[in-house]
Design an enzyme around this catalytic site. Structure first.
Site, PDB file in Angstrom:
ATOM      1  N   SER A 171     -11.189  -1.032  -1.273  1.00 20.92           N
ATOM      2  CA  SER A 171      -9.942  -0.954  -0.506  1.00 20.92           C
ATOM      3  C   SER A 171     -10.186  -1.215   0.969  1.00 20.92           C
ATOM      4  O   SER A 171      -9.309  -1.708   1.674  1.00 20.92           O
ATOM      5  CB  SER A 171      -9.312   0.434  -0.652  1.00 20.92           C
ATOM      6  OG  SER A 171      -8.556   0.541  -1.816  1.00 20.92           O
TER       7      SER A 171
ATOM      8  N   HIS B 197      -4.126   6.135   3.229  1.00 23.91           N
ATOM      9  CA  HIS B 197      -4.718   4.901   2.716  1.00 23.91           C
ATOM     10  C   HIS B 197      -4.097   3.658   3.339  1.00 23.91           C
ATOM     11  O   HIS B 197      -4.795   2.745   3.805  1.00 23.91           O
ATOM     12  CB  HIS B 197      -4.590   4.867   1.193  1.00 23.91           C
ATOM     13  CG  HIS B 197      -5.394   3.795   0.531  1.00 23.91           C
ATOM     14  ND1 HIS B 197      -4.886   2.543   0.257  1.00 23.91           N
ATOM     15  CD2 HIS B 197      -6.660   3.774   0.084  1.00 23.91           C
ATOM     16  CE1 HIS B 197      -5.812   1.808  -0.337  1.00 23.91           C
ATOM     17  NE2 HIS B 197      -6.903   2.528  -0.459  1.00 23.91           N
TER      18      HIS B 197
ATOM     19  N   ASP C 131       0.832  -1.204   0.000  1.00 25.89           N
ATOM     20  CA  ASP C 131       0.000   0.000   0.000  1.00 25.89           C
ATOM     21  C   ASP C 131       0.870   1.258   0.000  1.00 25.89           C
ATOM     22  O   ASP C 131       1.996   1.241  -0.519  1.00 25.89           O
ATOM     23  CB  ASP C 131      -0.950  -0.033   1.204  1.00 25.89           C
ATOM     24  CG  ASP C 131      -2.299   0.603   0.914  1.00 25.89           C
ATOM     25  OD1 ASP C 131      -2.327   1.800   0.585  1.00 25.89           O
ATOM     26  OD2 ASP C 131      -3.325  -0.097   1.011  1.00 25.89           O
TER      27      ASP C 131
END
Length: 759
Positions: free
Chosen positions: A546, A219, A155
């Site tokens: 996600s 994220h 990620d």
């Protein structure tokens, strides 16, 4: 010993991170002049010599394909040409070459293929309770909270000092762990056991250098804490969704592999991260990244890396994409990957639009200012001038003279993020925003941290609000903020953005495999939200596949801890065959239209972790079992070799149709009658008996032989056949029909969905 190992020469792809906000762009080939450098991922044959076993030996072999260094430039001035030499996920390397140099490489003995890079752009406090993990007989208790399992997250980095990665009560990592930490000092611990950056390709593209694996956009922190965050009391987002935050596997270890540096995330870096994760000894790989269009599996770096991983017993979970609700948008659909779609949870953060005529429409927003008045304010439609850019509240599209002090109705869409629409209303002096869905998003809502008082309402509600505006010369409205409410009986529902099947690279494999929580998910965040000056507000709510993916990655870690001898395919089967098909009010799971969702949206259904821990039977698949399946897809020997990393001869392998793979679901193209077999393995009680229960797709006859399975020992295998044929009553205008097959014992229901395409 295998003689040849092939590498996929694939485009150095920049992967989307699957966000629901923002537009999705099609992949483009990086433009290059004949004499300019471009990144290529190059497949080469592994030589027969046994001396090429160490990383230095492989690097020398890969360097032998490279052009000699320029003689007119000093060594210090020469750019890095060899970016990565891969060891585990494929045989080959990534390099910066000119087109002329590539032609020279192609002539060398051992060269297989090469592709230029493509450029793409970027795509909880309650979910453990919602998923039943905390119950007396829940999976947390049975799995010891995932203790001893290592989850590798590929990620955008991580926030090491966040309380979600505190290691209080955590044991040291298992002795098999070989990874390392590139953070300063003692930032890594027994929770965050590894953190590395892979940015050589990104540096070659845009000069990103010396970047630590620290998360800069949130994220990676969000996904990592969703999978395996520690217990954090008093978590909340802007005063809402209060509770104890935790990941799915609170005692599992986390290793971060940073591959994203803004936008995009280069494929060469992702392959290097997967290569390292396999070597480091992770048990689970979680990838919330993907393409906008799925390539063939032999040309898909995630599929290639995942195939190498499952051969080492590593489970791989991937986001299915955010291009729903359109069909044929699912990505990461290889059958050895768990492909995850997104669903809602039963928590809503309610903000109600109240109109001057007394009508009220419930919506959602995480920003709920207590100071906002309940008195009615003037209401205006942003697109009243007929300009579509104004209707969607695009940047600089609204006039402050028209909207100052008013509640502004904006439409969703136009490639503009939901929060950005509120920014424009605020810039124009608006007092508040009502954001109405576009038609395809239907009833699917998100709780966002807007820049001003706002609510996100359904398309149906938006039409009624528009109608009210047009019915009076002085429309008024306000927003009533009602806070966090638990108990939406329609949950779980499929979110509008969750990508749908059919699975284009392999329509005979039903995708997604599973849906899990992916809408308005609370998890760790690196920094305070824009609306907050409280530095302790380190959580945020996000939506996307996600967010769904790490839920399933964490649940897989729990299952791995509970059943360390299960293969990746067995874990996947347990998740799929135990899934829920009904919502909290015991009616079929619905989609964004509030209509029963089809199998292209739900796959096997919604994850039920506790039932997955005791599935009764599993459909197991060995890595070599995929080879006849790949031959049946029509791939060449060379293309399958990219995945298998060895010489493949389909002429010596019994090719099988897609539906013959021992998969836990059925996806059939039915013209004439067809028969397929499946083999189940008993992982329940030694002495057990199962009867078949079939819900036949409309217009299809389904015959099972035998219709009863008897077991007398654990790990015993039994095979059955399924015959499909069209009936005279079949609807000649129907394209698809769906049903299910279940093996039922006194304790277990082992269910497989059936999707039939009429041809």
């Amino acid at each position: 010993m295998d003689v040849f190992y092939f590498v996929a020469l694939i485009f150095m792809l920049s992967f989307h991170i699957h966000f629901t906000q923002g537009s999705v762009l099609n992949p483009t080939i990086e433009k290059t002049e004949t004499n300019s450098f471009q990144t290529y991922i190059i497949h080469v044959r592994k030589p027969e010599s046994k001396i090429f076993t160490q990383s230095e030996d492989l690097m020398n072999w890969h360097n032998s394909f490279m052009p000699p260094p320029a003689t007119t430039t000093s060594t210090m001035e020469q750019p890095r040409r060899m970016l990565y030499s891969y060891r585990n996920v494929l045989s080959g390397f990534a390099a910066r070459l000119t087109e002329e140099e590539l032609r020279g490489v192609e002539k060398k003995d051992g060269f297989i293929s090469a592709h230029p890079q493509r450029i793409l752009h970027r795509q909880t406090t309650h979910t453990p309770e919602f998923l039943g993990l905390q119950q007396q007989m829940g999976l947390w208790k049975q799995s010891n909270l995932g203790k001893g399992v290592i989850i590798g997250v590929v990620d955008s980095g991580i926030t090491p000092n966040h309380p979600s990665f505190n290691d209080a009560g955590m044991p040291p990592p298992p002795s098999k762990w070989k990874g390392r930490c590139e953070l300063n000092g003692t930032a890594c611990n027994n929770k965050l056991i590894g953190a590395r950056t892979f940015n050589v390709a990104a540096t070659a593209m845009n000069g990103t250098q010396n970047v630590p694996p620290i998360d800069e956009d949130g994220h990676g922190t969000h996904t990592s804490s969703t999978a395996a965050g520690a217990f954090v009391d008093y978590a909340e987002v802007l005063g809402n969704a209060k509770g104890t935050a935790t990941g799915m596997a609170p005692l599992s270890h986390v290793a971060m592999y940073r591959v994203c540096f803004g936008d995009p995330c280069p494929e060469a870096d992702i392959l290097a991260a997967l290569d390292a994760a396999v070597e480091d000894g992770v048990d689970i790989i979680s990838i919330s990244l993907g393409l906008s269009e799925p390539p063939p599996f032999y040309n898909d770096s995630t599929a290639i890396g995942a195939f190498a991983a499952i051969q080492k017993g590593i489970f791989v979970s991937c986001a299915g994409g955010n291009l729903g609700p359109s069909n044929s948008t699912i990505v990461n659909g290889a059958p050895w990957i768990l492909t995850v779609g997104a669903s809602t949870i039963d928590r809503t953060i309610v903000a109600t639009a109240k109109l001057g005529n007394g009508e009220e429409f419930d919506g959602e927003s995480v920003f709920q200012p207590s100071s906002f008045p309940s008195t009615l304010l003037p209401l205006a439609y942003a697109g009243k001038n007929g300009n579509q850019q104004s209707a969607v509240c695009a940047n600089r599209s609204l006039s402050d003279t028209d909207f100052r002090g008013k509640v502004v109705l904006c439409e969703r869409g136009g490639g503009i993020a939901r929060i950005a629409k509120g920014d424009e209303v605020k810039r124009a002096g608006g007092a508040a925003m009502i954001l109405m869905n576009d038609e395809i998003s239907g009833f699917s809502l998100s709780a966002d941290a807007h820049a001003l008082p706002a609510t996100h309402v359904s398309y149906a509600a938006g039409l009624k609000i528009k109608g009210y505006i047009n019915s009076t010369a002085t429309p008024t409205a306000t927003i009533l903020f009602k806070g966090t409410i638990i108990g939406n009986s329609l949950a779980p529902a499929v979110t509008s953005f969750s990508s749908r099947g059919p699975n284009l690279p392999s329509p005979g494999i039903l995708k997604p495999d599973i849906i899990g929580p992916g809408s308005s998910i609370l998890a760790a965040w690196p920094f305070p939200l824009d609306n907050s000056t409280d530095s302790k507000s380190t959580f945020n709510i996000m939506s996307g596949t996600s967010m769904a993916c790490p839920h399933l990655s964490g649940i897989a870690a729990l299952l791995k801890s509970s059943h360390p001898d299960w293969s990746p395919a067995a874990i996947k089967s347990a998740i799929m065959t135990s899934a829920d098909t009904l919502n909290l009010e015991h009616t079929p799971i619905v989609d964004e239209r509030n209509q029963p969702a089809d199998l292209f949206a739900t796959g096997s259904g919604h994850v039920n972790p506790s039932r997955a821990n005791d599935p009764g039977l599993v459909y197991d698949i060995e890595p070599d079992d995929y080879i006849p399946y790949l031959c049946g897809l029509g791939y060449s020997n060379r293309e399958i070799g990219y995945l298998a990393q060895r010489t493949i001869k389909c002429s010596e392998t019994s090719s099988i149709p897609e539906a013959q793979l021992n998969y836990p679901s059925f996806s059939i193209a039915l013209g004439s009658s067809q028969t397929f077999t499946r083999t189940v393995t008993n992982v329940g009680e030694a002495y057990s008996s199962y009867d078949v229960m079939v819900t036949a797709p409309e217009g299809v006859s389904v015959t099972i032989q035998p219709n009863k399975l008897n077991f007398s020992e654990i790990n015993q295998k039994e095979t059955y056949s399924v015959a499909f044929s069209r009936t005279d009553s079949a609807d000649k205008t129907a394209d698809y029909a769906q049903g299910s097959l279940a093996w039922v014992s006194a304790k277990h229901i082992v269910r497989s969905p059936i999707l039939v395409k009429f041809v």
